[in-house]
Every structure is written in C-alpha cells, then in structure tokens.
Design an enzyme around this catalytic site. Structure first.
Site, PDB file in Angstrom:
ATOM      1  N   TRP A 191      42.061  36.098  45.871  1.00 41.15           N
ATOM      2  CA  TRP A 191      42.454  35.813  47.547  1.00 41.15           C
ATOM      3  C   TRP A 191      40.840  35.283  48.538  1.00 41.15           C
ATOM      4  O   TRP A 191      40.969  34.850  49.353  1.00 41.15           O
ATOM      5  CB  TRP A 191      42.738  37.086  48.192  1.00 41.15           C
ATOM      6  CG  TRP A 191      42.162  37.800  48.930  1.00 41.15           C
ATOM      7  CD1 TRP A 191      41.765  38.809  47.895  1.00 41.15           C
ATOM      8  CD2 TRP A 191      43.658  39.287  50.079  1.00 41.15           C
ATOM      9  NE1 TRP A 191      41.413  39.708  48.754  1.00 41.15           N
ATOM     10  CE2 TRP A 191      42.216  40.056  49.934  1.00 41.15           C
ATOM     11  CE3 TRP A 191      44.296  38.443  50.859  1.00 41.15           C
ATOM     12  CZ2 TRP A 191      43.019  41.175  51.178  1.00 41.15           C
ATOM     13  CZ3 TRP A 191      43.860  39.697  51.607  1.00 41.15           C
ATOM     14  CH2 TRP A 191      43.745  40.452  51.733  1.00 41.15           C
ATOM     15  N   ASP A 192      39.575  36.095  47.535  1.00 39.04           N
ATOM     16  CA  ASP A 192      38.563  35.082  47.908  1.00 39.04           C
ATOM     17  C   ASP A 192      38.229  34.569  47.880  1.00 39.04           C
ATOM     18  O   ASP A 192      37.624  33.613  48.596  1.00 39.04           O
ATOM     19  CB  ASP A 192      37.216  36.077  47.265  1.00 39.04           C
ATOM     20  CG  ASP A 192      37.637  38.220  47.217  1.00 39.04           C
ATOM     21  OD1 ASP A 192      38.416  38.473  47.132  1.00 39.04           O
ATOM     22  OD2 ASP A 192      36.344  38.407  48.081  1.00 39.04           O
ATOM     23  N   GLN A 213      46.355  39.354  43.454  1.00 42.72           N
ATOM     24  CA  GLN A 213      46.501  39.277  44.697  1.00 42.72           C
ATOM     25  C   GLN A 213      47.422  38.986  45.323  1.00 42.72           C
ATOM     26  O   GLN A 213      48.842  38.218  45.061  1.00 42.72           O
ATOM     27  CB  GLN A 213      44.636  39.465  45.081  1.00 42.72           C
ATOM     28  CG  GLN A 213      44.151  40.327  44.625  1.00 42.72           C
ATOM     29  CD  GLN A 213      42.556  39.866  44.782  1.00 42.72           C
ATOM     30  OE1 GLN A 213      41.911  39.064  45.275  1.00 42.72           O
ATOM     31  NE2 GLN A 213      41.794  41.107  45.718  1.00 42.72           N
ATOM     32  N   GLY A 246      44.607  43.479  48.012  1.00 42.79           N
ATOM     33  CA  GLY A 246      43.342  43.430  48.175  1.00 42.79           C
ATOM     34  C   GLY A 246      42.521  44.676  49.564  1.00 42.79           C
ATOM     35  O   GLY A 246      42.061  44.722  49.730  1.00 42.79           O
ATOM     36  N   ASP A 263      42.401  47.720  49.621  1.00 40.81           N
ATOM     37  CA  ASP A 263      42.388  48.607  47.892  1.00 40.81           C
ATOM     38  C   ASP A 263      42.501  50.561  48.100  1.00 40.81           C
ATOM     39  O   ASP A 263      43.604  50.251  47.520  1.00 40.81           O
ATOM     40  CB  ASP A 263      40.630  49.092  47.688  1.00 40.81           C
ATOM     41  CG  ASP A 263      40.400  47.427  46.758  1.00 40.81           C
ATOM     42  OD1 ASP A 263      41.333  46.745  47.485  1.00 40.81           O
ATOM     43  OD2 ASP A 263      39.380  47.749  46.369  1.00 40.81           O
ATOM     44  N   GLU A 297      29.737  42.446  54.182  1.00 39.36           N
ATOM     45  CA  GLU A 297      31.362  42.002  54.388  1.00 39.36           C
ATOM     46  C   GLU A 297      32.383  43.035  55.042  1.00 39.36           C
ATOM     47  O   GLU A 297      33.188  42.136  54.665  1.00 39.36           O
ATOM     48  CB  GLU A 297      31.434  43.227  52.664  1.00 39.36           C
ATOM     49  CG  GLU A 297      32.577  43.422  51.775  1.00 39.36           C
ATOM     50  CD  GLU A 297      32.482  44.665  50.679  1.00 39.36           C
ATOM     51  OE1 GLU A 297      31.403  44.564  50.328  1.00 39.36           O
ATOM     52  OE2 GLU A 297      33.562  44.608  49.969  1.00 39.36           O
TER      53      GLU A 297
HETATM   54  C1  2M8 Z   1      37.093  44.119  46.622  1.00 38.76           C
HETATM   55  O1  2M8 Z   1      38.564  44.569  45.192  1.00 38.76           O
HETATM   56  C2  2M8 Z   1      37.963  44.533  44.089  1.00 38.76           C
HETATM   57  C3  2M8 Z   1      38.957  45.347  43.417  1.00 38.76           C
HETATM   58  O2  2M8 Z   1      40.013  44.188  42.939  1.00 38.76           O
HETATM   59  C4  2M8 Z   1      36.765  45.856  44.014  1.00 38.76           C
HETATM   60  O3  2M8 Z   1      36.342  46.685  45.521  1.00 38.76           O
HETATM   61  O4  2M8 Z   1      35.848  46.281  43.221  1.00 38.76           O
HETATM   62  C5  2M8 Z   1      38.264  44.242  47.997  1.00 38.76           C
HETATM   63  O5  2M8 Z   1      38.004  44.294  48.730  1.00 38.76           O
HETATM   64  C6  2M8 Z   1      39.014  42.777  47.426  1.00 38.76           C
HETATM   65  O6  2M8 Z   1      40.325  43.106  48.662  1.00 38.76           O
HETATM   66  C7  2M8 Z   1      38.293  42.285  47.916  1.00 38.76           C
HETATM   67  O7  2M8 Z   1      39.027  40.854  46.709  1.00 38.76           O
HETATM   68  C8  2M8 Z   1      37.667  42.665  46.434  1.00 38.76           C
HETATM   69  C9  2M8 Z   1      36.141  41.211  46.305  1.00 38.76           C
HETATM   70  O8  2M8 Z   1      36.173  40.961  47.534  1.00 38.76           O
HETATM   71  O9  2M8 Z   1      36.116  43.995  46.619  1.00 38.76           O
END
Ligand code: 2M8
Length: 462
Positions: free
Chosen positions: A54-55, A127, A186, A188, A423
């Site tokens: 989704w990013d 996602q 998304g 988490d 972020e």
């Molecule tokens: C975060 O999720 C990842 C796992 O998928 C992580 O924490 O390592 C969340 O903020 C998720 O929404 C986002 O897509 C990802 C990458 O930015 O990081």
C-alpha cells in the site's frame, strides 16, 4: 535513532505561502528520489528497504505529480509479483539486499514453497487494496495515450486482486473480506487489534531466537512490543503451515477480522475500477454493483449505531471490537456511503477523540485521544499519519465538506512544514517520529500541495 534523510525544510509559516510550498515540494521530491530503488520506491531506506504494497499505491499518487513514468512503474513492479490467485503480496523482497536487511525476511516467509507464488520472494499476506484508486488518480492527473495504455495493462490484475479478496477472504460470508494478520490492515499495532490478538497464543520469549530489525533503527518505545511480535510471527506461522491457502481459515486460523479501512478500500477500488472501465472500454456496471454491495455490507456488519462509528468485527468471537480508532472514520472515502453514516463519521471525527475542525492545529491522531490506552509516541496507537489523514481529506471532499477538508489539508501541510517527511508525528507537538525520509508522507504531501484549489474552493470530488 531516526534514519538520515533530506534536511527538514526551513519553512517558517504553515507551508501555505507559494515560496514555502515550493520548498516543501522540493523536499518531497528529494525524499522520493532518495528512496527510488531501480524499479520501485522503498518506504524508508533503513526501516523498510523492500517494496511494500500500500506504500507503493500512495507513493504512485504523489509521483504522478512529478514523475508520472515512475508512478506507473511503481504499480507495474508491484503487480509483477502478484500471485496466481490474485493476491498482491504486502512485501516484495529486493534480492539485491543482504540477508537480515529486514525482519521477518524472505527466509521466514518461504513464499517459494507455496503454489502460485511468483518468482520473486514475497510475503504471503496482503495490505489494503488502495491500488485501483491510485491507478485511477495517476491517470486522472495527466490523461494521455500512455496512461490509458497503462490502465488497460493493469486492469485485469486489479480485477484479480479484488476477486481474490471477494472469493477467498469472505470467511463469514457476509460480503466483507477478513484480514488474517494485523499487518494486513497496515495499522500493525492499533488498539483495534488488542482484543482479537489476545486470543492468539504466544510467548514474548520466542523473540530471543530472532533479531528484530525495526528496533535497531527506531526507538523501541515507539514500536510494537516483543509480545506483539511473538503474536505476529505465530500468525504468519499458522498461515504459512498451510502454504498460505485460504480454504478452512475459519477452522484453523487464530486471527480473522473484518477491518473497516480494508473493506472501504475494497469498495473504493470497485468505484475506481468502474471509472477505469469507462476509459478503457470495459463494462463499469459490475464494478458499481460490487461497490454497492460492499458499502451495504460495511454498514450492516461494522457500523455500530450506539457509538456512531465503524468498528472492526472479530469474526472468531463474532463481535465488534470496542476500541474507537481512526480506522472507523475511513469508510468516508466511499462515495455511496449513506448520509446517516456520513454524518456520524463527521461527528466522530469532529469530537474530542479526533479533533477535526475548520481550524485545527494538528491532523487527526490514529487513535481516540481520550482513551486510556492512547499512546502519542507508539506507532499506530496515537501518532498522526499522513495516509490516514489523506483518506479522510479525500472523504470530506467526496461528501461535500470543503470547509473541513481545507482545515485538515492546512494542518497536514503544516505538519510536514514543521518536521519534515517523517513516517509519523506526535499528535500534539507535531514532532517527527520514526523514519525521517518516508515515502508516502512525501508523496501525499505532493498531492495535498497540488490540490490546493480543490481543498479551498470546495468542488466535491469523485
Ligand atoms: C509498517 O509495517 C511493517 C510490516 O508490514 C513493519 O512494521 O515492519 C506499517 O506502518 C505498514 O502500514 C507499512 O506499510 C510498512 C512499510 O511502511 O510499515
């Protein structure tokens, strides 16, 4: 310990003046260029060095304003890793990176052992499907022969993504797709998942066998706990044990939740696919029908008339979770959300819980700021995020609330003007948290800057 990135801008005002807006645009482009990795954009060079699903959709929406070719490439690269069953994996691993560049990495996921997985190593989960909307917005930004060709090429893959969710993930047969892991939402470690996660057996001590990558690059006090991670791994193991198949999930999988944001994204995707179909000569009608059914199911299954907001449904326990998070506001992106629910969501967003107003200092937090478990520094348990605010901003314009949309837009731009492309952000002070050079913050800032007239002038937007 935040990632190095382009310096925070020297913006003295709220970012609203033309010179300031120009500085902010340059910062956003530098951030996206810095995160560009041969055929996709990484969310962050340090924390998230692979491609995330989704990013990439949000990033494409921003790239459309400055690098339209890259916007299409971003989506193409992601969909090149689509599985045969239509699922779009939440991570596509970059084989050029060293083992251990991210945890859990490709060895943990073992996607190569599953039927229908692509040649590239990926995760096995998904996602929120915001990609059809992204493709539509990228095209609409500068319609051309090339953009119509790109839509034509992506359309079958976008349809397959939706079919996967409709046919394989509607565990309760009520018209909504389940997420099988909090990472699929998304958000988490949102408090929305505390109740269903409590039923997942796990012991934080298992984390002694692993090295977390995130806490080497971000403050551990801002991140999910070791017990959260133990549960995240247990849920992956449960799904992986069955080679990521979806048959029989109801009998064996410990986490099955219908998420308002995930399903609102599904509905918005059908609306976008109808628009895309209209441009490429396909039939929009089935998409409009499916969109209507998703909206009806969302209202039927996730709207709580007592609280006046949408809440996730824990399918295993067959009840709505009690936390009132920003997830509940996101169905506003659905153009066919009935007026009663639109009014309820706008009221919830404007309450002390979230603080939406014509004049507001800060964008909305990710969780109810009056709740006992609100944590302003911990990831999805309080901080403000650009993508959630962007979705709400879009919803407000869709439903003819330009006054509120303009207030929100100003606060989003002011946030990045003050702290840079972080972020996430402290919801009260606006301090930047997490990665200092984050892809979707930069991308959605570009979109907010470019949409100034729509934000101020008040045209409702389809
Ligand atoms: C975060 O999720 C990842 C796992 O998928 C992580 O924490 O390592 C969340 O903020 C998720 O929404 C986002 O897509 C990802 C990458 O930015 O990081």
């Amino acid at each position: 310990m935040t990632a190095p990135g382009p310096a925070a801008p020297m913006v003295t005002g709220d970012g609203g003046g033309p010179a300031e807006a120009d500085q902010l645009r340059r910062l956003a482009v530098a951030t996206l260029d810095g995160n560009w990795e041969h055929d996709h954009t990484v969310p962050s060079r340090t924390l998230y060095p692979h491609q995330w699903s989704w990013d990439s959709a949000f990033i494409a929406i921003g790239l459309a304003h400055v690098r339209p070719d890259r916007a299409w490439q971003e989506l193409r690269t992601l969909f090149a890793a689509q599985w045969a069953d239509g699922r779009v994996p939440h991570i596509v691993f970059n084989p050029r990176l060293r083992v251990g560049a991210y945890f859990p990495g490709p060895q943990f996921w073992g996607s190569e052992r599953a039927d229908g997985a692509p040649a590239a190593a990926t995760s096995g989960i998904v996602q929120p499907p915001v990609h059809a909307l992204a493709a539509w917005l990228v095209h609409r930004r500068a319609p051309s022969t090339a953009s119509r060709a790109a839509l034509t090429e992506l359309y079958p893959a976008l349809v397959a993504q939706q079919s996967y969710l409709t046919e394989r993930r509607d565990v309760a047969r009520g018209g909504l797709a389940c997420v099988v892991h909090p990472w699929e939402s998304g958000l988490d470690n949102s408090p929305a998942w505390d109740e269903p996660m409590a039923a997942v057996p796990a012991d934080a001590a298992v984390m002694r066998a692993y090295t977390r990558h995130d806490t080497a690059h971000a403050d551990a006090a801002h991140r999910p706990t070791d017990l959260d991670y133990a549960r995240y791994l247990a849920m992956v193991e449960s799904y992986r044990r069955h080679d990521y198949r979806d048959d029989g999930l109801a009998d064996r999988h410990p986490f099955l939740v219908e998420c308002p944001l995930f399903n609102a994204a599904r509905g918005a995707a059908e609306h976008a696919l109808a628009d895309i179909a209209g441009v490429i000569g396909a039939d929009p009608v089935p998409h409009r029908d499916r969109a209507r059914r998703i909206t009806e199911a969302l209202v039927d299954r996730l709207f709580d008339p007592v609280t006046g907001t949408f809440q996730p449904r824990d399918v295993r326990a067959d009840r709505l979770v009690s936390a009132r998070t920003a997830l509940g506001l996101t169905p506003l992106i659905l153009p066919d959300l009935p007026p009663r629910q639109v009014a309820a969501v706008v009221t919830e967003a404007g309450s002390a819980r979230f603080g939406l107003a014509r004049r507001m200092d800060r964008p909305l937090p990710s969780h109810d700021r009056t709740a006992g478990d609100f944590e302003p520094l911990r990831y999805w348990r309080g901080p403000s995020w650009m993508n959630l605010n962007w979705l709400l901003w879009r919803g407000l314009r869709t439903h003819g609330r330009p006054d509120l949309a303009a207030g929100l837009r100003r606060s989003m731009i002011g946030l990045v003007a003050g702290a840079g492309c972080h972020e996430y952000f402290h919801p009260d002070t606006g301090a930047g948290l997490g990665s200092a050079a984050f892809g979707w913050t930069a991308a959605l800032l570009l979109d907010a800057l470019a949409s100034g007239d729509a934000g101020r002038g008040g045209a409702a937007e389809a």
